[in-house]
Write a protein that holds these residues in place. Sequence first.
Motif, PDB file in Angstrom:
ATOM      1  N   UNK A 197      32.032 -22.231   1.932  1.00 37.49           N
ATOM      2  CA  UNK A 197      31.231 -22.215   3.228  1.00 37.49           C
ATOM      3  C   UNK A 197      32.571 -21.650   4.365  1.00 37.49           C
ATOM      4  N   UNK A 198      32.210 -20.526   5.047  1.00 38.92           N
ATOM      5  CA  UNK A 198      32.950 -20.083   5.938  1.00 38.92           C
ATOM      6  C   UNK A 198      32.173 -19.745   7.296  1.00 38.92           C
ATOM      7  N   UNK A 199      32.832 -19.566   8.175  1.00 40.06           N
ATOM      8  CA  UNK A 199      32.345 -19.256   9.740  1.00 40.06           C
ATOM      9  C   UNK A 199      33.601 -18.527  10.210  1.00 40.06           C
ATOM     10  N   UNK A 212      34.733 -16.059  13.450  1.00 43.04           N
ATOM     11  CA  UNK A 212      34.519 -15.489  15.074  1.00 43.04           C
ATOM     12  C   UNK A 212      35.361 -14.585  15.073  1.00 43.04           C
ATOM     13  N   UNK A 213      34.803 -13.226  15.557  1.00 45.97           N
ATOM     14  CA  UNK A 213      35.506 -12.136  16.036  1.00 45.97           C
ATOM     15  C   UNK A 213      35.340 -11.880  17.290  1.00 45.97           C
ATOM     16  N   UNK A 214      36.340 -11.803  18.186  1.00 45.28           N
ATOM     17  CA  UNK A 214      36.459 -11.653  19.597  1.00 45.28           C
ATOM     18  C   UNK A 214      37.554 -10.649  20.071  1.00 45.28           C
ATOM     19  N   UNK A 215      36.974  -9.290  19.886  1.00 46.60           N
ATOM     20  CA  UNK A 215      37.770  -8.153  20.021  1.00 46.60           C
ATOM     21  C   UNK A 215      38.395  -8.135  21.396  1.00 46.60           C
ATOM     22  N   UNK A 216      37.635  -8.627  22.619  1.00 51.32           N
ATOM     23  CA  UNK A 216      38.108  -8.420  24.086  1.00 51.32           C
ATOM     24  C   UNK A 216      39.159  -9.440  24.075  1.00 51.32           C
ATOM     25  N   UNK A 217      39.385 -10.447  23.578  1.00 53.52           N
ATOM     26  CA  UNK A 217      40.398 -11.640  23.632  1.00 53.52           C
ATOM     27  C   UNK A 217      41.320 -11.417  22.466  1.00 53.52           C
ATOM     28  N   UNK A 218      41.199 -10.279  21.516  1.00 57.30           N
ATOM     29  CA  UNK A 218      42.263 -10.047  20.653  1.00 57.30           C
ATOM     30  C   UNK A 218      42.202 -11.220  19.401  1.00 57.30           C
ATOM     31  N   UNK A 219      41.022 -11.802  18.994  1.00 56.36           N
ATOM     32  CA  UNK A 219      41.249 -12.892  18.104  1.00 56.36           C
ATOM     33  C   UNK A 219      40.094 -12.968  17.061  1.00 56.36           C
ATOM     34  N   UNK A 220      40.725 -13.460  16.074  1.00 59.33           N
ATOM     35  CA  UNK A 220      39.661 -13.697  14.750  1.00 59.33           C
ATOM     36  C   UNK A 220      40.184 -15.179  14.393  1.00 59.33           C
ATOM     37  N   UNK A 221      38.872 -16.146  14.399  1.00 56.03           N
ATOM     38  CA  UNK A 221      39.080 -17.338  13.951  1.00 56.03           C
ATOM     39  C   UNK A 221      38.103 -17.523  12.777  1.00 56.03           C
ATOM     40  N   UNK A 222      38.979 -18.038  11.852  1.00 63.44           N
ATOM     41  CA  UNK A 222      38.406 -18.442  10.405  1.00 63.44           C
ATOM     42  C   UNK A 222      38.029 -19.955  10.318  1.00 63.44           C
ATOM     43  N   UNK A 223      37.049 -20.389   9.935  1.00 64.59           N
ATOM     44  CA  UNK A 223      36.642 -21.869   9.711  1.00 64.59           C
ATOM     45  C   UNK A 223      36.156 -21.860   8.314  1.00 64.59           C
ATOM     46  N   UNK A 224      37.073 -22.283   7.459  1.00 58.29           N
ATOM     47  CA  UNK A 224      36.705 -22.442   6.202  1.00 58.29           C
ATOM     48  C   UNK A 224      36.628 -23.750   5.564  1.00 58.29           C
TER      49      UNK A 224
END
Length: 160
Positions: free
Chosen positions: A62-64, A66-78
């Motif tokens: 299971x993973x989520x 979150x890609x937020x290009x305007x804040x230059x961030x990718x967050x993975x929740x695994x």
Amino acid sequence: MTTRISVFCKYLMICLLFFGSISLIAQTTNASKENKKHCQQKMKLFSDKIILTLNQLEHPIQSEIIIDPTHFNIRTIVQIPNKQDKKVTDFTIKEIKCEMNEDMTSGQIMYLVKNDNPKSKVTNSGFILKATQKGLTFSNTTDSPEDTSVASISKYEILE
């Protein structure tokens, strides 16, 4: 026995990529931002399995994402199988290469990142969000396309 070791190594590689920490400033590449607004949208991707391309084995992870290009961030929740804790990792995007159509049915978006995690052997890598007739997938750019781990996206949301 060799197959189990190979599967474990692939699983370990995707975990290492997901669990690194990253820092750099991002820049958008390709054409004009006007034509690529959809590549700048904040998205939340959901996956319930990872597929190994080498042998098409599926693993229930299971993973989520979150890609937020305007804040230059990718967050993975695994959610690691057989573990209670979820592993959360933030990546800083340094470059975006957008080749996806507006309705997200074909093409891909490549997010290049730099990994500053001293425990990781992967220093420069990235992620690919790919759209096909079968749906969306999310994978890393470290492994060859024939031998990598791919998260099959079961659902996604465009966030405001």
